[in-house]
Design a protein around this motif. Structure first.
Motif, PDB file in Angstrom:
ATOM      1  N   ALA A 113     -58.450 -33.936  56.958  1.00 20.28           N
ATOM      2  CA  ALA A 113     -58.485 -34.486  55.605  1.00 20.28           C
ATOM      3  C   ALA A 113     -59.924 -34.634  55.137  1.00 20.28           C
ATOM      4  N   THR A 114     -60.158 -34.409  53.862  1.00 20.56           N
ATOM      5  CA  THR A 114     -61.485 -34.598  53.286  1.00 20.56           C
ATOM      6  C   THR A 114     -61.765 -36.089  53.116  1.00 20.56           C
ATOM      7  N   SER A 115     -63.007 -36.424  52.805  1.00 21.79           N
ATOM      8  CA  SER A 115     -63.368 -37.821  52.567  1.00 21.79           C
ATOM      9  C   SER A 115     -62.560 -38.404  51.415  1.00 21.79           C
ATOM     10  N   ALA A 116     -62.358 -37.587  50.367  1.00 25.92           N
ATOM     11  CA  ALA A 116     -61.585 -38.052  49.217  1.00 25.92           C
ATOM     12  C   ALA A 116     -60.137 -38.328  49.605  1.00 25.92           C
ATOM     13  N   GLU A 117     -59.573 -37.479  50.455  1.00 25.39           N
ATOM     14  CA  GLU A 117     -58.194 -37.670  50.898  1.00 25.39           C
ATOM     15  C   GLU A 117     -58.073 -38.911  51.789  1.00 25.39           C
ATOM     16  N   LYS A 118     -59.060 -39.129  52.636  1.00 23.71           N
ATOM     17  CA  LYS A 118     -59.048 -40.326  53.477  1.00 23.71           C
ATOM     18  C   LYS A 118     -59.183 -41.584  52.629  1.00 23.71           C
ATOM     19  N   LYS A 119     -59.965 -41.484  51.570  1.00 25.77           N
ATOM     20  CA  LYS A 119     -60.096 -42.622  50.665  1.00 25.77           C
ATOM     21  C   LYS A 119     -58.742 -42.974  50.054  1.00 25.77           C
ATOM     22  N   ARG A 120     -57.993 -41.969  49.660  1.00 30.14           N
ATOM     23  CA  ARG A 120     -56.674 -42.215  49.082  1.00 30.14           C
ATOM     24  C   ARG A 120     -55.772 -42.939  50.071  1.00 30.14           C
ATOM     25  N   LEU A 121     -55.898 -42.587  51.340  1.00 28.08           N
ATOM     26  CA  LEU A 121     -55.082 -43.241  52.363  1.00 28.08           C
ATOM     27  C   LEU A 121     -55.516 -44.693  52.582  1.00 28.08           C
ATOM     28  N   LEU A 122     -56.814 -44.940  52.433  1.00 28.51           N
ATOM     29  CA  LEU A 122     -57.337 -46.279  52.675  1.00 28.51           C
ATOM     30  C   LEU A 122     -57.221 -47.199  51.462  1.00 28.51           C
ATOM     31  N   ASP A 123     -57.057 -46.615  50.281  1.00 30.31           N
ATOM     32  CA  ASP A 123     -57.021 -47.417  49.051  1.00 30.31           C
ATOM     33  C   ASP A 123     -56.004 -48.574  49.109  1.00 30.31           C
ATOM     34  N   PRO A 124     -54.765 -48.353  49.548  1.00 28.48           N
ATOM     35  CA  PRO A 124     -53.811 -49.464  49.577  1.00 28.48           C
ATOM     36  C   PRO A 124     -54.227 -50.592  50.512  1.00 28.48           C
ATOM     37  N   TYR A 125     -54.880 -50.247  51.626  1.00 29.18           N
ATOM     38  CA  TYR A 125     -55.344 -51.270  52.555  1.00 29.18           C
ATOM     39  C   TYR A 125     -56.495 -52.071  51.942  1.00 29.18           C
ATOM     40  N   GLU A 126     -57.390 -51.353  51.268  1.00 28.27           N
ATOM     41  CA  GLU A 126     -58.510 -52.034  50.618  1.00 28.27           C
ATOM     42  C   GLU A 126     -58.001 -52.977  49.532  1.00 28.27           C
ATOM     43  N   TYR A 127     -57.067 -52.519  48.731  1.00 32.14           N
ATOM     44  CA  TYR A 127     -56.533 -53.361  47.656  1.00 32.14           C
ATOM     45  C   TYR A 127     -55.797 -54.567  48.221  1.00 32.14           C
ATOM     46  N   THR A 128     -55.041 -54.381  49.280  1.00 29.44           N
ATOM     47  CA  THR A 128     -54.317 -55.492  49.895  1.00 29.44           C
ATOM     48  C   THR A 128     -55.273 -56.546  50.427  1.00 29.44           C
ATOM     49  N   VAL A 129     -56.342 -56.092  51.101  1.00 26.65           N
ATOM     50  CA  VAL A 129     -57.348 -57.040  51.601  1.00 26.65           C
ATOM     51  C   VAL A 129     -58.017 -57.754  50.441  1.00 26.65           C
ATOM     52  N   TYR A 130     -58.370 -56.992  49.416  1.00 27.82           N
ATOM     53  CA  TYR A 130     -59.043 -57.568  48.248  1.00 27.82           C
ATOM     54  C   TYR A 130     -58.204 -58.676  47.621  1.00 27.82           C
ATOM     55  N   ARG A 131     -56.931 -58.405  47.397  1.00 32.20           N
ATOM     56  CA  ARG A 131     -56.064 -59.404  46.769  1.00 32.20           C
ATOM     57  C   ARG A 131     -55.890 -60.628  47.666  1.00 32.20           C
ATOM     58  N   ALA A 132     -55.788 -60.386  48.966  1.00 30.30           N
ATOM     59  CA  ALA A 132     -55.581 -61.492  49.898  1.00 30.30           C
ATOM     60  C   ALA A 132     -56.777 -62.442  49.930  1.00 30.30           C
ATOM     61  N   ILE A 133     -57.997 -61.889  50.027  1.00 27.50           N
ATOM     62  CA  ILE A 133     -59.148 -62.781  50.128  1.00 27.50           C
ATOM     63  C   ILE A 133     -59.561 -63.319  48.757  1.00 27.50           C
ATOM     64  N   GLU A 134     -59.191 -62.615  47.698  1.00 32.96           N
ATOM     65  CA  GLU A 134     -59.418 -63.129  46.354  1.00 32.96           C
ATOM     66  C   GLU A 134     -58.644 -64.433  46.165  1.00 32.96           C
ATOM     67  N   LYS A 135     -57.420 -64.479  46.675  1.00 35.32           N
ATOM     68  CA  LYS A 135     -56.609 -65.699  46.571  1.00 35.32           C
ATOM     69  C   LYS A 135     -57.178 -66.825  47.413  1.00 35.32           C
ATOM     70  N   GLN A 136     -57.853 -66.486  48.508  1.00 35.32           N
ATOM     71  CA  GLN A 136     -58.445 -67.497  49.380  1.00 35.32           C
ATOM     72  C   GLN A 136     -59.705 -68.104  48.778  1.00 35.32           C
ATOM     73  N   SER A 137     -60.357 -67.377  47.895  1.00 39.99           N
ATOM     74  CA  SER A 137     -61.630 -67.821  47.320  1.00 39.99           C
ATOM     75  C   SER A 137     -61.437 -69.021  46.400  1.00 39.99           C
ATOM     76  N   ARG A 138     -62.321 -69.982  46.503  1.00 39.65           N
ATOM     77  CA  ARG A 138     -62.256 -71.138  45.598  1.00 39.65           C
ATOM     78  C   ARG A 138     -62.558 -70.727  44.166  1.00 39.65           C
ATOM     79  N   PHE A 139     -63.199 -69.559  44.003  1.00 37.43           N
ATOM     80  CA  PHE A 139     -63.503 -69.045  42.671  1.00 37.43           C
ATOM     81  C   PHE A 139     -62.496 -67.995  42.221  1.00 37.43           C
TER      82      PHE A 139
END
Length: 240
Positions: A113-139
């Motif tokens: 897979a190319t870097s762009a294709e690997k990014k597509r595979l990782l995007d859902p994990y990145e978004y899930t982490v982002y939303r999870a720690i965003e909720k944990q933030s006091r801000f």
């Protein structure tokens, strides 16, 4: 390899943090037994001394390469210079996604897979982490300049969460006055850049969030030292 002259070596504090980071990268990958987390690909996040999330990112190369470049000042983009102050990073979290490292190309089966294709595979994990720690933030926010595009929420793999500041530096680095000064300097650099060039809305959003984080930290310090703040009525009387 030639020995680096003492005068050319980084300060002791930098050497200690790099050594701690090296230890973290040598830990076993919980999602791929027998492998080191530093060699894995996946999603990572940085947290400050209050465990407030700072930044979320992904890498399809290796955590050792990407995280080290962030935290040792080897990036030359706006993230490194104006948003992410490595001095504020006290903890690192890493979620490895082993199958991405060996994924096959969508368009060319049998090829990697190319870097762009690997990014597509990782995007859902990145978004899930982002939303999870965003909720944990006091801000309710993370300092990422760019908006992480919404995807489906996925189950996250096991995480490695480690402190990268060694014990001998912890108290000095964690001191509120030191952190206030650093954060104010970051805001100054960021606001100057915004005033001198055309920037994204994300950069302005980051400036606002940094100001909120500075205000909160300064207020905490006021309470720590026992300084009383005037209430609104006292302030109104003095103004009159």
């Amino acid at each position: 390899m030639a020995k680096i002259a003492k005068k050319d070596q980084p300060p002791r504090a930098v050497q200690l943090i790099r050594a701690e980071l090296t230890k973290v990268m040598a830990l076993d990958d919980p999602n791929e037994p027998g492998c080191r987390i530093g060699d894995a690909v996946g999603v990572y996040a940085y947290f400050d001394y209050d465990l407030e999330p700072i930044y979320v990112g992904q890498t399809s190369s290796s955590f050792r390469d990407r995280v080290s470049r962030h935290l040792t000042g080897q990036r030359s983009d706006a993230v490194a210079k104006f948003i992410l102050d490595p001095f504020e990073v006290a903890f690192v979290s890493m979620w490895s996604v082993p199958y991405v490292a060996t994924a096959q190309s969508f368009r060319n089966p049998g090829q990697k897979a190319t870097s762009a294709e690997k990014k597509r595979l990782l995007d859902p994990y990145e978004y899930t982490v982002y939303r999870a720690i965003e909720k944990q933030s006091r801000f309710r926010a993370v300092l990422n300049e760019g908006v992480i595009q919404a995807t489906e929420i996925v189950d996250l793999p096991a995480v490695i969460h480690e402190r990268i500041i060694p014990a001998e530096l912890w108290e000095d680095r964690k001191h509120s006055d030191v952190r206030i000064a650093r954060r104010a300097a970051t805001i100054s650099r960021l606001s100057q850049m915004i005033s001198e060039r055309e920037v994204s809305g994300g950069m302005r959003r980051t400036l606002l969030l940094q100001a909120k984080r500075l205000t909160w930290l300064a207020e905490q310090r006021i309470h720590e030292v026992g300084v009383e703040l005037p209430d609104a009525e006292d302030a109104r009387i003095r103004d009159d």
